[in-house]
Motif scaffolding. Structure first.
Motif, PDB file in Angstrom:
ATOM      1  N   GLN A  77     -12.011   1.903  37.931  1.00  0.00           N
ATOM      2  CA  GLN A  77     -10.598   1.640  38.163  1.00  0.00           C
ATOM      3  C   GLN A  77     -10.327   0.157  38.427  1.00  0.00           C
ATOM      4  OE1 GLN A  77      -9.062   4.024  36.813  1.00  0.00           O
ATOM      5  NE2 GLN A  77      -7.802   4.855  38.497  1.00  0.00           N
ATOM      6  N   LYS A  82      -6.521  -0.705  38.186  1.00  0.00           N
ATOM      7  CA  LYS A  82      -5.765   0.395  38.773  1.00  0.00           C
ATOM      8  C   LYS A  82      -6.308   0.753  40.145  1.00  0.00           C
ATOM      9  CE  LYS A  82      -3.445   1.042  34.890  1.00  0.00           C
ATOM     10  NZ  LYS A  82      -1.993   0.788  34.796  1.00  0.00           N
ATOM     11  N   SER A  84      -7.890   3.181  42.832  1.00  0.00           N
ATOM     12  CA  SER A  84      -8.770   4.342  42.747  1.00  0.00           C
ATOM     13  C   SER A  84      -8.326   5.427  43.730  1.00  0.00           C
ATOM     14  CB  SER A  84     -10.219   3.934  43.047  1.00  0.00           C
ATOM     15  OG  SER A  84     -10.321   3.229  44.275  1.00  0.00           O
ATOM     16  N   ASN A  87      -4.139   7.598  43.795  1.00  0.00           N
ATOM     17  CA  ASN A  87      -3.449   7.261  42.553  1.00  0.00           C
ATOM     18  C   ASN A  87      -3.095   8.537  41.783  1.00  0.00           C
ATOM     19  OD1 ASN A  87      -2.477   6.173  40.192  1.00  0.00           O
ATOM     20  ND2 ASN A  87      -4.163   4.731  39.906  1.00  0.00           N
ATOM     21  N   ASP A  93      -5.446   9.163  35.958  1.00  0.00           N
ATOM     22  CA  ASP A  93      -5.677   8.602  37.294  1.00  0.00           C
ATOM     23  C   ASP A  93      -5.766   9.703  38.341  1.00  0.00           C
ATOM     24  OD1 ASP A  93      -5.680   5.859  36.546  1.00  0.00           O
ATOM     25  OD2 ASP A  93      -3.495   5.883  36.448  1.00  0.00           O
TER      26      ASP A  93
END
Length: 313
Positions: A77, A82, A84, A87, A93
């Protein structure tokens, strides 16, 4: 995990991306370092298991593999840029975060199996046995605080869009994640932070056995510490004090209070813990009385030339 510590350290130096108010490689770095010391402590404790060694081997393997999966997701991630944890922005995700929840549960269960084996192990030194057992049980309590972080916050519940929310759950209590934080740890300085009891509890696994090692190192200079009963009492006091500290920082975090800005109630509870621990520690250092062999009544009533009476004198 040692390799990932080095990789994450390089990431911190060369990657200037920021996510949720922190350097993007900070999370894998912290997790890698934590897993290194956690795994080393568990590996050493598994050598002390006397019954169910095969079960212990499998439990240790489960802990290692679940840690590996969690670290792989966190690192993946980070590469994607993004979050982790918490999410739910996309189905992918959300699937990754749910998988992390499964790996954490499996890791906790594997540690629980090791704890049970250590409770049944025959460890000759009672102080060492209690330091190890208290450490692993408090580590389980600390790890359990991670499950609280996955629950929706009051603000997320009030928003009423949990089915479509991009983020569900938080480290912080009373404030959003990503606000002002302490250096190195990243813990919130404006609200409570559940990572604090999580961290303090989990690292009892290393700190309580380390406390015993310090006592053993000091024993040549302080004769009372050579007494195994004194060491046992001091370990029990340290275990109780550590459990009280875990409870205190958990109570503080759940009230939405920053660690570095305690109120009067928190300070009062902390003072009570210090005073009680000091008093109990002082009492634990008292010398252990040597039991006297009772003298038979007939010898007590005998004359001064009685061999038994002279021996008792």
């Amino acid at each position: 995990m040692a390799v990932m510590t080095a990789v994450s350290a390089v990431g911190l130096m060369v990657d200037d991306r920021v996510l949720a108010g922190a350097a993007i490689w900070f999370k894998p770095f912290k997790f890698a370092v934590s897993f290194v010391v956690y795994a080393l402590a568990l590996a050493w404790m598994l050598t002390l298991v006397t019954r169910g060694r095969r079960v212990g081997w499998w439990a240790g393997t489960v802990v290692a593999l679940s840690s590996l999966v969690e670290m792989a997701i966190i690192t993946g991630q980070v590469i994607r840029g993004k979050r982790s944890h918490f999410n739910h922005a996309t189905p992918f995700d959300e699937t990754l975060f749910n998988l992390m929840g499964i790996t954490v549960t499996v890791l906790w269960a594997g540690t629980l199996v090791i704890a049970v084996l250590l409770l049944r192990a025959r460890i000759a030194d009672r102080a060492a046995a209690w330091a190890i057992r208290s450490g692993v049980l408090l580590a389980l309590v600390g790890a359990g605080f991670g499950f609280l972080m996955t629950q929706p916050t009051p603000g997320q519940r009030a928003a009423g869009n949990l089915d479509t929310a991009a983020v569900i759950g938080a480290h912080s209590v009373g404030v959003p994640d990503g606000g002002p934080s302490m250096p190195l740890t990243g813990w919130s300085t404006t609200g409570g932070d559940l990572r604090i009891p999580h961290f303090v509890g989990m690292h009892a696994l290393q700190l309580l056995p380390l406390f015993l090692l310090v006592l053993l190192a000091l024993a040549p200079r302080f004769p009372r510490l050579r007494d195994p009963r004194v060491r046992l009492r001091l370990v029990l006091v340290a275990s109780g004090a550590y459990a009280a500290v875990v409870a205190l920082v958990a109570w503080q975090a759940l009230r939405g209070q920053p660690l570095i800005h305690p109120d009067g109630a928190t300070l009062g509870a902390a003072a009570l813990i210090v005073a009680a621990s000091g008093a109990c520690g002082y009492a634990a250092l008292r010398p252990t009385p040597v039991p006297q062999k009772p003298v038979p009544e007939a010898d007590v009533l005998a004359g001064s030339d009685s061999p038994a009476k002279e021996f008792a004198a």
